[in-house]
Design an enzyme around this catalytic site. Structure first.
Site, PDB file in Angstrom:
ATOM      1  N   LYS B  71     -44.932 -29.197 -48.319  1.00 45.20           N
ATOM      2  CA  LYS B  71     -46.184 -29.675 -48.362  1.00 45.20           C
ATOM      3  C   LYS B  71     -47.038 -28.422 -48.821  1.00 45.20           C
ATOM      4  O   LYS B  71     -47.968 -28.882 -49.604  1.00 45.20           O
ATOM      5  CB  LYS B  71     -46.700 -30.253 -46.973  1.00 45.20           C
ATOM      6  CG  LYS B  71     -46.341 -31.743 -46.601  1.00 45.20           C
ATOM      7  CD  LYS B  71     -47.187 -32.280 -45.494  1.00 45.20           C
ATOM      8  CE  LYS B  71     -47.064 -31.113 -44.304  1.00 45.20           C
ATOM      9  NZ  LYS B  71     -45.735 -31.189 -43.736  1.00 45.20           N
ATOM     10  N   THR B  73     -46.567 -25.618 -50.480  1.00 50.05           N
ATOM     11  CA  THR B  73     -46.374 -25.416 -51.710  1.00 50.05           C
ATOM     12  C   THR B  73     -46.872 -26.257 -52.650  1.00 50.05           C
ATOM     13  O   THR B  73     -47.510 -26.123 -53.813  1.00 50.05           O
ATOM     14  CB  THR B  73     -44.822 -25.254 -51.882  1.00 50.05           C
ATOM     15  OG1 THR B  73     -44.355 -24.385 -50.957  1.00 50.05           O
ATOM     16  CG2 THR B  73     -44.327 -24.770 -53.272  1.00 50.05           C
ATOM     17  N   ARG B  94     -53.957 -24.487 -43.603  1.00 46.91           N
ATOM     18  CA  ARG B  94     -53.764 -23.711 -41.886  1.00 46.91           C
ATOM     19  C   ARG B  94     -53.401 -22.372 -42.025  1.00 46.91           C
ATOM     20  O   ARG B  94     -52.711 -21.803 -43.324  1.00 46.91           O
ATOM     21  CB  ARG B  94     -52.738 -24.409 -41.219  1.00 46.91           C
ATOM     22  CG  ARG B  94     -53.427 -25.840 -40.747  1.00 46.91           C
ATOM     23  CD  ARG B  94     -52.242 -26.716 -40.207  1.00 46.91           C
ATOM     24  NE  ARG B  94     -51.222 -27.229 -41.421  1.00 46.91           N
ATOM     25  CZ  ARG B  94     -50.118 -27.613 -40.847  1.00 46.91           C
ATOM     26  NH1 ARG B  94     -49.620 -27.805 -39.776  1.00 46.91           N
ATOM     27  NH2 ARG B  94     -49.122 -28.030 -42.070  1.00 46.91           N
ATOM     28  N   LYS B 105     -38.546 -19.678 -39.114  1.00 43.21           N
ATOM     29  CA  LYS B 105     -38.829 -20.124 -40.004  1.00 43.21           C
ATOM     30  C   LYS B 105     -39.627 -19.232 -41.162  1.00 43.21           C
ATOM     31  O   LYS B 105     -39.606 -19.652 -42.438  1.00 43.21           O
ATOM     32  CB  LYS B 105     -39.965 -21.364 -39.685  1.00 43.21           C
ATOM     33  CG  LYS B 105     -40.480 -22.189 -40.789  1.00 43.21           C
ATOM     34  CD  LYS B 105     -41.213 -23.530 -40.314  1.00 43.21           C
ATOM     35  CE  LYS B 105     -41.558 -24.169 -41.420  1.00 43.21           C
ATOM     36  NZ  LYS B 105     -42.807 -25.010 -41.127  1.00 43.21           N
ATOM     37  N   ALA B 269     -49.049 -29.729 -34.738  1.00 41.74           N
ATOM     38  CA  ALA B 269     -49.027 -30.933 -35.032  1.00 41.74           C
ATOM     39  C   ALA B 269     -48.359 -31.953 -33.929  1.00 41.74           C
ATOM     40  O   ALA B 269     -48.469 -33.035 -34.319  1.00 41.74           O
ATOM     41  CB  ALA B 269     -48.429 -31.050 -36.251  1.00 41.74           C
ATOM     42  N   PHE B 297     -46.476 -31.909 -40.328  1.00 39.77           N
ATOM     43  CA  PHE B 297     -45.237 -32.846 -40.250  1.00 39.77           C
ATOM     44  C   PHE B 297     -45.264 -34.121 -41.312  1.00 39.77           C
ATOM     45  O   PHE B 297     -46.127 -34.125 -42.139  1.00 39.77           O
ATOM     46  CB  PHE B 297     -45.312 -33.432 -38.718  1.00 39.77           C
ATOM     47  CG  PHE B 297     -44.982 -32.401 -37.847  1.00 39.77           C
ATOM     48  CD1 PHE B 297     -44.287 -31.295 -38.057  1.00 39.77           C
ATOM     49  CD2 PHE B 297     -45.336 -32.602 -36.324  1.00 39.77           C
ATOM     50  CE1 PHE B 297     -43.835 -30.482 -37.034  1.00 39.77           C
ATOM     51  CE2 PHE B 297     -45.006 -31.457 -35.375  1.00 39.77           C
ATOM     52  CZ  PHE B 297     -44.231 -30.582 -35.537  1.00 39.77           C
ATOM     53  N   PHE B 369     -36.100 -29.712 -56.552  1.00 41.30           N
ATOM     54  CA  PHE B 369     -34.893 -28.457 -56.278  1.00 41.30           C
ATOM     55  C   PHE B 369     -33.923 -28.329 -57.427  1.00 41.30           C
ATOM     56  O   PHE B 369     -33.526 -29.432 -57.973  1.00 41.30           O
ATOM     57  CB  PHE B 369     -34.415 -28.727 -54.811  1.00 41.30           C
ATOM     58  CG  PHE B 369     -35.271 -28.440 -53.651  1.00 41.30           C
ATOM     59  CD1 PHE B 369     -36.348 -29.029 -53.453  1.00 41.30           C
ATOM     60  CD2 PHE B 369     -34.891 -27.184 -52.866  1.00 41.30           C
ATOM     61  CE1 PHE B 369     -37.285 -28.641 -52.182  1.00 41.30           C
ATOM     62  CE2 PHE B 369     -35.636 -26.862 -51.863  1.00 41.30           C
ATOM     63  CZ  PHE B 369     -36.715 -27.692 -51.607  1.00 41.30           C
ATOM     64  N   TRP B 397     -42.831 -24.712 -57.815  1.00 43.97           N
ATOM     65  CA  TRP B 397     -42.208 -23.809 -57.192  1.00 43.97           C
ATOM     66  C   TRP B 397     -41.868 -22.659 -58.300  1.00 43.97           C
ATOM     67  O   TRP B 397     -42.059 -21.561 -58.180  1.00 43.97           O
ATOM     68  CB  TRP B 397     -40.962 -24.312 -56.195  1.00 43.97           C
ATOM     69  CG  TRP B 397     -40.483 -23.076 -55.408  1.00 43.97           C
ATOM     70  CD1 TRP B 397     -40.711 -22.704 -54.162  1.00 43.97           C
ATOM     71  CD2 TRP B 397     -39.676 -22.036 -55.866  1.00 43.97           C
ATOM     72  NE1 TRP B 397     -40.152 -21.808 -53.938  1.00 43.97           N
ATOM     73  CE2 TRP B 397     -39.477 -21.143 -54.570  1.00 43.97           C
ATOM     74  CE3 TRP B 397     -38.764 -21.708 -56.896  1.00 43.97           C
ATOM     75  CZ2 TRP B 397     -38.572 -19.805 -54.702  1.00 43.97           C
ATOM     76  CZ3 TRP B 397     -37.732 -20.517 -57.023  1.00 43.97           C
ATOM     77  CH2 TRP B 397     -37.665 -19.764 -55.741  1.00 43.97           C
TER      78      TRP B 397
END
Lengths: 544, 544
Positions: B71, B73, B94, B105, B269, B297, B369, B397
């Site tokens: 999200k 990215t 954020r 993470k 969240a 989320f 991907f 990306w």
């Protein structure tokens, strides 16, 4: 509004880039934090290494009253005064802790017309150095309990000595049991951030590589067989250093008089050495003809540790010491004598004598208060003169640098003329117990030291583990030469109790605790926090 | 070195003043934090209030896998792409938390060629906002225990609900007993800072005055008679706000594509609403033709709370929603079906339908991907088209903004054409239990809600105390529409359990906990911290 905040707000601050430029710092050497604060960059600090150093002035004090004697204010006033008389001076101070700001004592940015600004920002988060230290310390704590949780660590949960820290006066955290949801449960506690060994490490580190090396050496606890376990063993030192990457760079601000001031680090003056960072002090020496700095508490603790710990490990050496005294505190030192000021003078005289034993020229600064009389000032000047020491009445609180010009001239003359090596209290190779005895006898004038059985055992263990060459960091009440805060004046012949000792292998000293030391203050019944607020214009109200 | 850090380091960053100038922000509107980060000043923010607002784009997602769907990215890629096609966009994100950075993470600054920079600094202390929130939260904690220590407070030590926080993954602090040195001893615990109500307050506050008002309303516990005791009652709100004076100002950085990005706040969240600050979102709308933002989320939690909590209280309303999906996650949602991608599409379809029920046009972003096949992409585009929704394959990306231009054109067209009011899920005057039922039935497609006896009692108490008009903040697993994280796809007809409820009167919502929520993560056996270090050049190594 407090008088200090009122004066600070009325001032027109100059852009920090202009202050820097006057000190010879190029724009590329600065990382800005708003218009009035900047950090010196790592490449710029590296470029300073080859410069000839100016002369270092150490401001210290007699045994203080609870309100403090105005060391910070005098350091600022002296710096401003040196600049006024045409001698380029850079001031090097410690950063304030949030604990006292919200508790009882208030901020630590000087007072009256001898302040560093912006006062609100320096007293609150400043550039986040203390938060970074808190994070680095607590990351190590989390990694310790994480090892205990997952298992496989040699660390004995009953022998973990590393605690957690917060930059807060929070007495409820002094002793806690944690791990009640996900074990192992164990008893530990929180200290205030200034008491963290990470703070002492940051203040004694020479550069990033030395920072990591020192962090790696921190002993966090022991195995069941009492073998030390270090932060390096837990693979924590690198991440701790990464958290400190900005914090290790000194912060540049200005005084109300327009002098450059580097404010950096702030270790406790009891279980740590109580002075600003080596990196900032060196930068101040590279930038100024004089670097004016201070050490926490009275000279028995602050100057002794500045010299025997900070100067020993860094090679720094002052060219002059200034002892700050107030009539109020000297009278307190005089107790119920018929002439308490004359009796209290014995305290000042001993501090002067101690500093002279280090090979330093000494000048006395009488920090004037409105309640003082001219007779009192006269008698102090005369008593100092009888010792062969100049004393100057200073009114920098009321008058800024103009109020400390006499002091500045005397200090500059003494420093210019100084050409003797620093004479430390003990050699590196003296056994740890004898180092403690040397300080107790030479500085405090104790007849002897009484070590507890635990202290004796632990000192032997530290020496067996290869830490015998470290200096000692005395943790003692600041209110007396003895370990009894009620014994004023210049007592002698007493026995100093050393109840326990602690190894601070990362900082590079062994702490000797003479009596109990509180490493987590509490808030008073009505804390200063209750008076502080934020205006609708975004300005902070009620700071003092 | 991680590929993200490598790409971020290879980039030549522009001075943040230049990025600001292009966005129309004058130099006086900036408080610099180094050369590449600045806070917008309070007077400048005030000056934006009268400007017409741009259009708000909300980026949300399907139910994610543990690695996330990209999200952040995609939000960055979309912002860069909008600027590339000549539509002025400002990104609003954020701030990262230190917990995941040192845990498992990693950072939260996007990835590949869709990143915000300087990556190391944003991921570590940034401008200290989270540290300020930690301090403000813990100051209130210290003032609570200080009241209990000195006595005279009506607060019942057994009924204190306010905990302490650290920005750290430290599971040993989940449950602690404190006050063992200086009572009263009591059981409590630490949450991670992003779970602090102070974080939610900061993110929902309109300005400094609203900040103090909200802080004052925070309920910290109750009296023996169950009457609420607030931060205002303890005279703590002013000092807390003073600690937040800088933190409440949004932070400006740049993307690798040179777009301006405001990064500000980061509430959990689950027990909070999970999106960036109202102040930053408003500033982005005043500065850009488009403001592109995201919510934590999947859309069932993130978008629902963005709309029903943040938009409700602030008056903000998106003009378009973007649902991010990956082939990998859709296959996971499809489970063991013969064609898991087709089966998993039901999850995406339901999120799209839910967002349409809010009255929003929806565009789907397939975050590509390297393992994806062209057939898989084609089938997703076709399935979306069958619903009347455009889907775009995005390669930001790998390609930066150039990889999201199709998405950007579709989003701009949909937002330009949008002219319907936002349709919230429930009205302010619906009873709290019915608000929870409305979300469960309309968004999750539950048949009913099963409230525990405690939840029913507490909801009645909150209504009796005048909090019945607050929105509800659902705390539920992000991995499923249900409270069971193993139920994938688009289940319906289930009963949603509400185990407990909490009042967040300062933030302005009532939290409904559907199952257990962990507010203090732990570190993995080998934490990311073990790989992070500081180079001799002062640069940080090993961040990902």
């Amino acid at each position: 509004m407090s008088i200090d905040l009122e004066i600070a707000r009325a001032a027109t601050l100059r852009p920090i880039a202009d202050i820097a430029a006057e000190a010879g710092i190029p724009a590329a050497g600065l990382d800005h934090y708003g218009h009035h604060i900047a950090k010196l960059t790592r490449p710029y600090l590296d470029s300073l290494a080859s410069r000839p150093a100016g002369r270092l002035i150490l401001v210290t004090a007699i045994n203080p009253t609870a309100a403090g004697e105005g060391k910070t204010t005098t350091t600022i006033g002296l710096g401003d005064a040196l600049n006024r008389i045409g001698r380029r001076a850079v001031i090097a101070l410690r950063e304030p802790s949030l604990g006292p700001v919200f508790g009882r004592k208030g901020g630590a940015t000087g007072g009256g017309h001898a302040q560093v600004v912006p006062m609100e920002r320096i007293n609150l988060h400043f550039t986040g150095d203390f938060h970074a230290i808190t994070s680095a310390h607590n990351l190590l704590s989390a990694m310790i309990d994480n090892q205990l949780y997952w298992g496989g660590s040699a660390l004995d949960p009953r022998k973990v000595t590393w605690r957690r820290v917060l930059d807060m006066n929070d007495r409820a955290l002094r002793r806690v049991v944690l791990g009640l949801a996900d074990g192992p449960a164990r008893e530990t506690g929180f200290d205030i951030t200034v008491a963290s060994e990470v703070m002492a490490v940051l203040c004694l580190a020479a550069d990033p590589a030395d920072l990591i090396a020192r962090l790696s050496r921190i002993v966090v606890g022991r195995t069941a067989d009492n073998a030390p376990v270090t932060a390096g063993d837990l693979h924590a030192a690198g991440a701790m250093a990464a958290l400190l990457a900005d914090a290790i760079q000194p912060n540049l601000v200005q005084t109300l008089g327009g002098s450059p001031a580097l404010i950096h680090g702030g270790p406790f003056a009891n279980i740590a050495h109580g002075c600003n960072s080596v990196i900032a002090t060196r930068a101040a020496l590279a930038l100024g003809e004089f670097a004016v700095t201070e050490a926490g508490f009275g000279a028995d603790l602050g100057a002794e540790k500045f010299l025997n710990i900070k100067c020993r490990s860094s090679g720094l050496a002052p060219s002059c010491a200034v002892v700050v005294a107030t009539v109020r505190a000297l009278k307190l030192q005089g107790g119920d004598a018929l002439d308490p000021l004359a009796a209290g003078f014995a305290n000042l005289a001993r501090h002067v004598e101690n500093l002279q034993r280090f090979g330093l020229p000494v000048v006395v600064a009488i920090n004037a208060f409105t309640g003082d009389t001219a007779d009192e000032h006269r008698s102090l000047i005369d008593a100092c003169a009888a010792m062969g020491v100049e004393a100057h009445i200073c009114t920098h609180w009321a008058d800024g640098g103009a109020g400390a010009e006499g002091l500045a001239r005397a200090v500059a003359a003494a420093a210019d003329a100084h050409d003797a090596p620093l004479s430390l209290t003990y050699a590196d190779d003296l056994p740890l117990a004898d180092k403690i005895r040397a300080v107790a006898r030479t500085i405090y004038r104790a007849a002897d030291v009484a070590f507890s059985a635990g202290a004796t055992r632990d000192l032997a263990r530290f020496e067996a583990e290869g830490h015998g060459r470290l200096p000692v960091c005395m943790a003692k009440t600041p209110y007396s030469f003895t370990a009894d805060e009620k014994l004023h004046g210049a007592p002698s012949g007493f026995v100093l109790p050393v109840d326990s000792v602690r190894l601070a292998a990362g900082a590079g000293f062994v702490v000797a605790l003479c009596g109990s030391v509180n490493t987590m203050p509490g808030l008073p019944r009505v804390p200063a926090a209750a008076r502080i607020s934020l205006g609708a214009d975004g300005r902070i109200e009620g700071l003092s």
